[in-house]
Each structure stands twice: as structure tokens, then as C-alpha cells.
Motif scaffolding. Structure first.
Motif, PDB file in Angstrom:
ATOM      1  N   ARG A 328       0.840  -1.204   0.000  1.00  0.00           N
ATOM      2  CA  ARG A 328       0.000   0.000   0.000  1.00  0.00           C
ATOM      3  C   ARG A 328       0.873   1.251   0.000  1.00  0.00           C
ATOM      4  NH1 ARG A 328      -4.497   1.499   4.659  1.00  0.00           N
ATOM      5  NH2 ARG A 328      -5.221   3.467   3.738  1.00  0.00           N
ATOM      6  N   GLN A 329       1.909   1.239   0.838  1.00  0.00           N
ATOM      7  CA  GLN A 329       2.819   2.379   0.885  1.00  0.00           C
ATOM      8  C   GLN A 329       3.712   2.437  -0.369  1.00  0.00           C
ATOM      9  OE1 GLN A 329       2.620   0.309   3.933  1.00  0.00           O
ATOM     10  NE2 GLN A 329       0.925   1.696   4.394  1.00  0.00           N
ATOM     11  N   VAL A 330       4.081   1.260  -0.858  1.00  0.00           N
ATOM     12  CA  VAL A 330       4.901   1.218  -2.075  1.00  0.00           C
ATOM     13  C   VAL A 330       4.149   1.864  -3.229  1.00  0.00           C
ATOM     14  CG1 VAL A 330       5.992  -0.292  -3.785  1.00  0.00           C
ATOM     15  CG2 VAL A 330       6.188  -0.823  -1.335  1.00  0.00           C
ATOM     16  N   MET A 331       2.887   1.511  -3.400  1.00  0.00           N
ATOM     17  CA  MET A 331       2.104   2.032  -4.506  1.00  0.00           C
ATOM     18  C   MET A 331       1.831   3.531  -4.366  1.00  0.00           C
ATOM     19  SD  MET A 331       1.809  -0.495  -6.508  1.00  0.00           S
ATOM     20  CE  MET A 331       0.608   0.142  -7.682  1.00  0.00           C
ATOM     21  N   ARG A 332       1.926   4.037  -3.175  1.00  0.00           N
ATOM     22  CA  ARG A 332       1.743   5.476  -2.970  1.00  0.00           C
ATOM     23  C   ARG A 332       3.072   6.226  -2.941  1.00  0.00           C
ATOM     24  NH1 ARG A 332      -2.920   7.557  -1.432  1.00  0.00           N
ATOM     25  NH2 ARG A 332      -1.941   9.134  -0.107  1.00  0.00           N
ATOM     26  N   ASN A 333       4.170   5.516  -3.242  1.00  0.00           N
ATOM     27  CA  ASN A 333       5.503   6.137  -3.298  1.00  0.00           C
ATOM     28  C   ASN A 333       5.903   6.791  -1.976  1.00  0.00           C
ATOM     29  OD1 ASN A 333       6.407   5.855  -6.220  1.00  0.00           O
ATOM     30  ND2 ASN A 333       4.369   6.772  -6.476  1.00  0.00           N
ATOM     31  N   GLN A 334       5.377   6.255  -0.878  1.00  0.00           N
ATOM     32  CA  GLN A 334       5.732   6.796   0.425  1.00  0.00           C
ATOM     33  C   GLN A 334       7.074   6.221   0.879  1.00  0.00           C
ATOM     34  OE1 GLN A 334       2.161   5.720   2.537  1.00  0.00           O
ATOM     35  NE2 GLN A 334       1.145   7.650   2.026  1.00  0.00           N
ATOM     36  N   LYS A 335       7.771   6.967   1.684  1.00  0.00           N
ATOM     37  CA  LYS A 335       9.140   6.612   2.057  1.00  0.00           C
ATOM     38  C   LYS A 335       9.278   6.500   3.561  1.00  0.00           C
ATOM     39  CE  LYS A 335      10.697   9.267  -1.943  1.00  0.00           C
ATOM     40  NZ  LYS A 335       9.297   9.591  -2.343  1.00  0.00           N
ATOM     41  N   LEU A 336       9.833   5.383   4.027  1.00  0.00           N
ATOM     42  CA  LEU A 336      10.177   5.194   5.432  1.00  0.00           C
ATOM     43  C   LEU A 336      11.692   5.278   5.538  1.00  0.00           C
ATOM     44  CD1 LEU A 336       9.523   4.459   8.371  1.00  0.00           C
ATOM     45  CD2 LEU A 336       9.574   2.042   7.692  1.00  0.00           C
ATOM     46  N   LEU A 337      12.169   6.280   6.249  1.00  0.00           N
ATOM     47  CA  LEU A 337      13.605   6.566   6.299  1.00  0.00           C
ATOM     48  C   LEU A 337      14.127   6.443   7.726  1.00  0.00           C
ATOM     49  CD1 LEU A 337      13.330   9.756   4.100  1.00  0.00           C
ATOM     50  CD2 LEU A 337      14.344   7.607   3.356  1.00  0.00           C
ATOM     51  N   GLY A 338      15.144   5.605   7.899  1.00  0.00           N
ATOM     52  CA  GLY A 338      15.812   5.532   9.193  1.00  0.00           C
ATOM     53  C   GLY A 338      16.661   6.770   9.404  1.00  0.00           C
ATOM     54  N   SER A 339      16.688   7.254  10.638  1.00  0.00           N
ATOM     55  CA  SER A 339      17.419   8.496  10.916  1.00  0.00           C
ATOM     56  C   SER A 339      18.045   8.420  12.299  1.00  0.00           C
ATOM     57  CB  SER A 339      16.460   9.690  10.832  1.00  0.00           C
ATOM     58  OG  SER A 339      17.151  10.909  10.896  1.00  0.00           O
ATOM     59  N   THR A 340      19.309   8.074  12.338  1.00  0.00           N
ATOM     60  CA  THR A 340      20.020   7.948  13.607  1.00  0.00           C
ATOM     61  C   THR A 340      21.097   9.016  13.737  1.00  0.00           C
ATOM     62  OG1 THR A 340      19.677   5.566  13.660  1.00  0.00           O
ATOM     63  CG2 THR A 340      21.403   6.436  15.063  1.00  0.00           C
ATOM     64  N   MET A 341      20.972   9.851  14.739  1.00  0.00           N
ATOM     65  CA  MET A 341      21.958  10.886  15.026  1.00  0.00           C
ATOM     66  C   MET A 341      22.211  11.759  13.795  1.00  0.00           C
ATOM     67  SD  MET A 341      23.158  10.955  18.190  1.00  0.00           S
ATOM     68  CE  MET A 341      24.800  11.613  18.084  1.00  0.00           C
ATOM     69  N   GLY A 342      23.484  11.957  13.450  1.00  0.00           N
ATOM     70  CA  GLY A 342      23.896  12.802  12.347  1.00  0.00           C
ATOM     71  C   GLY A 342      25.383  13.053  12.464  1.00  0.00           C
ATOM     72  N   SER A 343      25.951  13.702  11.478  1.00  0.00           N
ATOM     73  CA  SER A 343      27.394  13.954  11.445  1.00  0.00           C
ATOM     74  C   SER A 343      27.750  15.196  12.256  1.00  0.00           C
ATOM     75  CB  SER A 343      27.857  14.139  10.005  1.00  0.00           C
ATOM     76  OG  SER A 343      27.331  15.346   9.471  1.00  0.00           O
ATOM     77  N   ILE A 344      29.048  15.381  12.489  1.00  0.00           N
ATOM     78  CA  ILE A 344      29.501  16.608  13.145  1.00  0.00           C
ATOM     79  C   ILE A 344      29.153  17.817  12.282  1.00  0.00           C
ATOM     80  CG2 ILE A 344      31.551  17.892  13.896  1.00  0.00           C
ATOM     81  CD1 ILE A 344      32.766  15.279  14.803  1.00  0.00           C
ATOM     82  N   GLN A 345      29.248  17.657  10.951  1.00  0.00           N
ATOM     83  CA  GLN A 345      28.869  18.753  10.071  1.00  0.00           C
ATOM     84  C   GLN A 345      27.382  19.059  10.198  1.00  0.00           C
ATOM     85  OE1 GLN A 345      31.010  20.713   8.170  1.00  0.00           O
ATOM     86  NE2 GLN A 345      29.137  21.945   8.162  1.00  0.00           N
ATOM     87  N   ASP A 346      26.558  18.012  10.330  1.00  0.00           N
ATOM     88  CA  ASP A 346      25.125  18.231  10.569  1.00  0.00           C
ATOM     89  C   ASP A 346      24.916  19.058  11.838  1.00  0.00           C
ATOM     90  OD1 ASP A 346      24.374  16.711   8.346  1.00  0.00           O
ATOM     91  OD2 ASP A 346      24.109  14.873   9.516  1.00  0.00           O
ATOM     92  N   LEU A 347      25.667  18.725  12.890  1.00  0.00           N
ATOM     93  CA  LEU A 347      25.515  19.425  14.161  1.00  0.00           C
ATOM     94  C   LEU A 347      25.952  20.882  14.030  1.00  0.00           C
ATOM     95  CD1 LEU A 347      24.801  19.490  17.113  1.00  0.00           C
ATOM     96  CD2 LEU A 347      26.994  18.414  17.655  1.00  0.00           C
ATOM     97  N   LYS A 348      27.006  21.139  13.281  1.00  0.00           N
ATOM     98  CA  LYS A 348      27.445  22.524  13.058  1.00  0.00           C
ATOM     99  C   LYS A 348      26.388  23.302  12.277  1.00  0.00           C
ATOM    100  CE  LYS A 348      32.407  21.514  13.196  1.00  0.00           C
ATOM    101  NZ  LYS A 348      33.672  21.432  12.405  1.00  0.00           N
ATOM    102  N   ASP A 349      25.822  22.658  11.237  1.00  0.00           N
ATOM    103  CA  ASP A 349      24.774  23.320  10.448  1.00  0.00           C
ATOM    104  C   ASP A 349      23.548  23.598  11.313  1.00  0.00           C
ATOM    105  OD1 ASP A 349      26.436  23.132   8.241  1.00  0.00           O
ATOM    106  OD2 ASP A 349      25.438  21.357   7.429  1.00  0.00           O
ATOM    107  N   ALA A 350      23.187  22.622  12.144  1.00  0.00           N
ATOM    108  CA  ALA A 350      22.034  22.791  13.030  1.00  0.00           C
ATOM    109  C   ALA A 350      22.276  23.921  14.025  1.00  0.00           C
ATOM    110  CB  ALA A 350      21.748  21.487  13.772  1.00  0.00           C
ATOM    111  N   THR A 351      23.500  24.017  14.538  1.00  0.00           N
ATOM    112  CA  THR A 351      23.833  25.057  15.507  1.00  0.00           C
ATOM    113  C   THR A 351      23.789  26.435  14.853  1.00  0.00           C
ATOM    114  OG1 THR A 351      25.213  23.482  16.731  1.00  0.00           O
ATOM    115  CG2 THR A 351      25.545  25.814  17.199  1.00  0.00           C
ATOM    116  N   ASP A 352      24.225  26.536  13.614  1.00  0.00           N
ATOM    117  CA  ASP A 352      24.117  27.809  12.881  1.00  0.00           C
ATOM    118  C   ASP A 352      22.648  28.220  12.750  1.00  0.00           C
ATOM    119  OD1 ASP A 352      26.848  27.955  12.581  1.00  0.00           O
ATOM    120  OD2 ASP A 352      26.862  27.148  10.539  1.00  0.00           O
ATOM    121  N   PHE A 353      21.777  27.250  12.443  1.00  0.00           N
ATOM    122  CA  PHE A 353      20.341  27.520  12.318  1.00  0.00           C
ATOM    123  C   PHE A 353      19.765  27.935  13.666  1.00  0.00           C
ATOM    124  CE2 PHE A 353      15.860  26.309  12.117  1.00  0.00           C
ATOM    125  CZ  PHE A 353      15.475  26.736  10.853  1.00  0.00           C
ATOM    126  N   LEU A 354      20.148  27.227  14.713  1.00  0.00           N
ATOM    127  CA  LEU A 354      19.717  27.554  16.072  1.00  0.00           C
ATOM    128  C   LEU A 354      20.078  28.989  16.425  1.00  0.00           C
ATOM    129  CD1 LEU A 354      19.118  26.029  19.123  1.00  0.00           C
ATOM    130  CD2 LEU A 354      21.532  26.587  19.294  1.00  0.00           C
TER     131      LEU A 354
END
Length: 404
Positions: A328-354
Motif C-alpha cells: 500500500r505504501q509502495v504504490m503510494r511512493n511513500q518513504k520510510l527513512l531511518g534516521s540515527t543521530m547525524g554527522s559533526i557537520q550536521d551538528l554545526k549546520d544545526a547550531t548555525d540555524f539555532l
């Protein structure tokens, strides 16, 4: 020199005589100048350490969290010594005590979140000296956009690798694992940021690809990551909806900018979210994405509320260790994405946004002193918090009652 004639002194002689006189004058003053002792780096630190429980495995298993004094290693090139101002709890700290977390390090220091000031460095001229910083909780993931570069990726605190924990008065850490603290936050608020911040950033801005005007559902509001996700999405200009088992927490989320929410204990919670979408976005009454923390049959529960091509970004499965995904989800092109933590660069980008949006992490409780850490563990065990539980470290120990 002839008798009766004035001595002839050239410019070089004058300079020599002046320097000689200055040296003599300075030397005569040495005994009158008080000696200013150089500040020595501490040789030891108090820390909350994981100690193995004598209780056999089972529902009653609960490892110890013991306050100990331990020596600090000599700083090596590329290392800094951080005097911790505040540290924060995460659910993983309780999971470690329950024996439900991998790679538990008995004898290792608890804590993945912490902020303080660099007071010493392997390089005496290190520009980080006297800088307020927070520790990056992840090791082994620097900047790869998809996943950790290193097969030995790990999160600090209470584990064998990385062998670093924040629940201490002083922490020795590699200088590339600290990031300057945002100037609009004190140490208590900064300590509430790193792990939740990078996890929420990757779940929302990268995997869920949240944009202004999107309709976003965040499940399990009240936890640190979910609240930061709410703040990030609101700052981005998205329309945010939430779920919780507590109406009080939903009301608090609305005060932080959510459009509304539903109690997941109600079997018709998804219908309530649908009604809110139709009320607030009649021209587009569907979700663009879901930021998921519970697990279970979330894909089917959402039914047609999640648009075709919509994304479910899952950073935790606190209630159920699986999420069924059907054709059902496949036919609707829906996406289930695992998301664990992030990189140090992600944290720097997030901190800039913060910093740009002057976001202030939500702090539920502030506990004074490492000696009172057991209060924090109990708060998380009982699910009483709305936001992060933070220990404000009192290095002098004044007025703090021992509880460990």
C-alpha cells in the motif's frame, strides 16, 4: 682620553648605557613584585560512572550510577580540557542502567551531552583556550551525507567506545570534537542541545526534507528530540502537529508553535489529526512528512493522511521495535527513512540555524550538582519531563546534598 677633555660617547654607547641602567633598575625591583602562581590544571575529577549491578538479568536489572573521583590524563597534542558547566540526560542513560543498550562500558563515565569552558590544551597557544564549547556526542561520523564514514561509529557516554562521558567536573577530549557554544545560550541551555539537536536536524531537515508551508506530524512530543524537531520545523515555517499521551504536553507544544495535536491513547487519534488538517489547511489537508519516535503500525494508522510521496523519518522505536511497510505504501511512493543521530557537520549546520533563529532548547528540570544525579535518572524513568533534564555542575559542591 686626554686629560681636561669631555668624553665622546656615540649613539651605540648611549643605547648600551640606557639598557644597562634599565636592567639594573628592573633587577632592583624584583624583590618588591609579588609572585603570581600559574594556574595549574586539575589532576583529578569527580564523575558519575557506570557500575555493574549484582542483580541477575531480568526486569529488576538496574546498573549503578556512582560518583567517583578519578585521575585526569595528561593532555596530548590535539586535546583540550573542558571544565563542565552543565550536562544533560538522554533516555540512553536509563537504557544503559537497565542493560538495554549495546556496548555498555562498566567503569566508564555516563553522559552524551555537556557544555563548559576550555581551560587547558595540549597546545598552550590553542585559540580554543577560554572559549565556551559543547561536546559533539558522535564519534566516527564527520561529514558524509548518508551515514557514518567509520565502521566504529559511536555515541559518547557510558559505553566502551567512545571512551568519553560528560557527567564529570572536567573532561579531556579531542579538540575537533568540541564546537563553540551559541552566544545566546548559557551552559544549561547549551547542554540541552547537542544530541537532541543533531538527531532532530537530520530527522527533519535532511531526511524529512521539511520546507516552509509543509504539514508535519511529530509523534511523542515532550522528549528532547521531539521538542527540538518542533522548534526547528516552526522556525522553518512549517505547520506542525503533534501526538502525546498527555493533553498537558500537547497544550505546551501548542504554546511553542504547534497547530494542534492528538492523544495517541485514543484509537481515533489519526482522525483527530485529519480533522485538524482539514480545518487549518483545507486546500491541502495532508501530511508532507512524519517525524516518528514510537514505532508500530504508524504507516497504516496514517492511512490517506500522508500524501503520495510523503516521508516518515524514524529516529526511534520507543514503543515497538518494528514498523510494517506494505505494498500500500509502495504504490503510494511513500518513504520510510531511518534516521540515527547525524554527522559533526550536521551538528554545526544545526547550531548555525539555532543561532540564526535564536532558538532556545526546552529545559524541563535543572538539578544542582553531580551528587544529585539520581533525581535526573528517576525523572526520565517516570517520563515526567517536558524537555531536557540538566545537571548544573557546582565544582565547589557548596550546598549540594549527596544522593548517590
Amino acid at each position: 682620553m686626554e686629560v681636561g677633555k669631555e668624553p665622546v660617547i656615540n649613539r651605540a654607547d648611549c643605547l648600551f648605557l640606557a639598557i644597562r641602567d634599565d636592567i639594573a633598575y628592573s633587577t632592583s625591583l624584583i624583590s618588591t613584585i609579588p609572585t603570581i602562581p600559574m594556574q595549574k590544571s586539575p589532576q583529578s575529577t569527580k564523575a558519575i560512572v557506570v557500575r555493574k549491578s549484582e542483580t541477575p538479568k531480568g526486569p529488576q536489572l538496574y546498573h549503578g550510577a556512582v560518583l567517583e573521583s578519578r585521575p585526569l590524563p595528561t593532555l596530548k597534542p590535539g586535546e583540550v580540557l573542558v571544565k563542565m558547566g552543565a550536562v544533560a540526560f538522554n533516555h540512553r542513560d536509563v537504557w544503559i542502567r537497565k542493560g538495554l543498550y549495546p556496548n555498555i562500558g562498566f567503569g566508564y563515565v555516563f553522559g552524551a551531552d555537556g557544555a563548559g569552558t576550555v581551560i587547558a590544551a595540549g597546545d598552550s597557544k590553542d585559540p580554543l583556550l577560554n572559549t565556551r564549547v559543547f561536546l559533539s556526542p558522535q564519534h566516527g561520523w564527520d561529514n558524509h551525507p548518508d551515514a557514518p564514514e567509520s565502521p566504529t561509529f559511536g555515541v559518547i557516554g557510558g559505553v566502551k567506545f567512545p571512551a568519553v562521558g560528560t557527567f564529570a567536573e572536567y573532561v579531556v577530549v579531542a579538540r575537533d570534537k568540541v564546537i563553540p557554544s551559541p552566544s545566546h545560550l548559557d551552559d544549561v541551555k547549551t547542554a540541552a542541545w547537542p544530541l537532541a539537536g543533531v538527531t532532530a536536524w537530520r530527522a527533519t531537515m535532511i531526511n524529512a526534507a521539511v520546507e516552509a508551508g509543509h504539514n508535519v506530524l511529530i509523534t511523542g512530543i515532550g522528549g528532547g528530540v521531539a521538542l527540538v524537531a518542533l522548534q526547528l520545523c516552526v522556525a522553518k515555517g512549517a505547520n506542525v502537529y503533534v501526538t502525546s499521551g498527555s493533553q498537558e504536553k500537547i497544550a505546551k507544544a501548542v504554546k511553542l508553535g504547534a497547530k494542534g495535536g492528538a492523544n495517541y491513547k485514543d484509537k481515533k487519534w489519526s482522525k483527530q489529526i485529519q480533522d485538524l488538517l482539514q480545518k487549518n489547511s483545507p486546500s491541502n489537508p495532508q501530511l508532507d512528512s512524519v517525524i516518528e519516535s514510537a514505532g508500530g503500525d504508524v504507516m497504516n494508522n496514517l492511512g490517506l493522511i500522508l500524501k503520495q510521496g510523503g516521508r516518515v523519518s524514524c529516529y526511534g522505536m520507543h514503543a515497538n521495535p518494528s514498523i510494517p511497510f506494505t505494498m500500500r505504501q509502495v504504490m503510494r511512493n511513500q518513504k520510510l527513512l531511518g534516521s540515527t543521530m547525524g554527522s559533526i557537520q550536521d551538528l554545526k549546520d544545526a547550531t548555525d540555524f539555532l543561532y540564526k533563529h535564536r532558538i532556545v532548547p526546552v529545559v524541563s528540570h535543572v538539578i544542582d550538582g553531580l551528587e544529585s544525579a539520581e533525581e535526573g535518572f528517576e525523572l526520565l524513568k517516570n517520563g515526567e519531563q517536558f524537555g531536557k533534564v540538566v545537571i548544573r555542575i557546582d565544582n565547589n559542591g557548596a550546598g549540594v546534598r549527596a544522593k548517590l
